[in-house]
Write a protein that holds these residues in place. Sequence first.
Motif: not given
Length: 569
Positions: A137, A139-140, A142, A179, A520, A559, A561-562, A564-565
């Motif tokens: 994915d 999102k994996d 960095t 995003k 993650h 990152s 994934e990181h 995104q939040h």
Amino acid sequence: MKRILSIAAVTALTASFALAGTSNMNFAEKFEKECQGCHGPIHQGGVGSDLRPKALKKKNREMLVETIMDGRENTAMPAWNSSFSKDDAAGMVDWLMDWKNTVELTLDFDEVHKSWTKLADREALAKKYPKAADVKDVKDITFATERDASLVDFIDSTTGKVLSRHKAGFAVHVTVTNKHDPRYAYSISRSGKLTMFDIAAPGQPALASVQVGQESRGLAVSPDGKYILAGNYNPGGAVLCDAHTLEPLKVYDTSRVIDPDGQIGPSRVAGIADTPYGPYFAMALKDAGHTYIIDYSKPDFPIVGDIPNIGKILHDCFLNENKGEDFGRYFMIASQGSDLMGIVDFKTKALAAKVHTGKKSKPHPGQGSSWFNKKMGKQLNATNSMNFGSVVIWDSPSWKVIKKVKTSGGGLFVGTGEDTPWIWSDCVLGKPDKYNEVHLINKETLETDRIIKVGKTKGQLIDAKTGKVLQEWDATQHEKVAVNEKAFGKEKILPMPDHLGKAVKDPVQPRLLHAEPANHGKWTMISEWTTGRIGIYESETGKFVKYIENLTTPTFTYSVEHRQHVPGA
């Protein structure tokens, strides 16, 4: 005797500056590459001192030469004696004192638009590779910056494998993601090159580029995925582009704005952020002390807020993470000339508060930290201090300083994530015997629990209260393996070596900076500027996992994934 000593002193000083004529250094080129990041393109100062002739005439020339050679303790000014001779330093001082401002430019839309270049077919790649090709994915992934090699790297966060390394302009500063559509990433270099990448396609190819200025810094992508804003130091201002093509849509010129002293002049654009709170970009005018709020939902993307008098020398920023309706409501911008964090409210489009971080602290939050403290029942926020080891923590929305946590030296970055019990603070601007440390500060107790310390041959995880070594590992340094750049479509990339070089006989002191959650939340990545590697650590325990080697001055990591939040990141 006084007269003889005076003559001797003058003779020595004259001799020192006579040597400047023997230097072969290109001072303008050296300043642009190494100095203007801190001292500014028109020498007006910022992180570093004002170096314009008017300011320097008040200084002692010999002291200025010594400052170049030996650096200045507890500041961002390093010692240059490894690459400058004394006559180089004297020549640089002479050049600075006689400097004429011929580099100040005005942002021009037509000039920017002419540089817009398509490098690959975005739609064709998206159709051919609907899912990520090199990882499970996108999102994996960095992103990492190899500053002095002018590279942006894409790394598989779950394994630490470097997938590709792209030439992306001198001193790549940051890379961010879209995003709304995280297959697209964007990097900005200090040389003003904005590049867009497709990180789902094999090799993460560049799709487009545009030259937004001569020197640039910040990036932000609107949460709806439609627009990207790039901030310039020179020419002062910002450039709004289409986030799917990089086509320039509008420029915001800041060559003539009012500064905190009421003077009219140019301003660099420093911190830039988007927000989920509304259709806004915030852009901080570094020299003017203002923050503009742009509404990208309206025709012609107008400035709908102008918040003045925040402070002098605005720099890094981040947003609050208060859950609920206030998520991302506050733009927190460091004022390094006034030693405070300005709190700009997107709702009222006004200054909500000033959080004073301490005299001469020079706050530098980097990516910043915002988290909920269960013990206090409050949202807390933190910044590092550049001039001495202090992590300043305040709550929101009362904006009161809760605590100042002492560390081993001035730092640039303090970061955290949901899966770690700590905020991770570097000491990269401290003394050499301390800049190899990262302090892990407990988010609940606000006490330093652990210290990561990497020496020339071994690394240690230390209990900060007892001094007990909890883990020790081999930190042997290795020579970089040389590789040649190669063509990759219409761009240049640098392959990743497949083996380690020989052990370094004379290792250097590792200089640690920028902790970024990855994999993650399972790992945290820490860059090592001087050794050319990135260390991977367990986010929950702080224990060392492994190194990513063969890099050149790694700095910023990101990152997908990181972030995104994290609002505005």
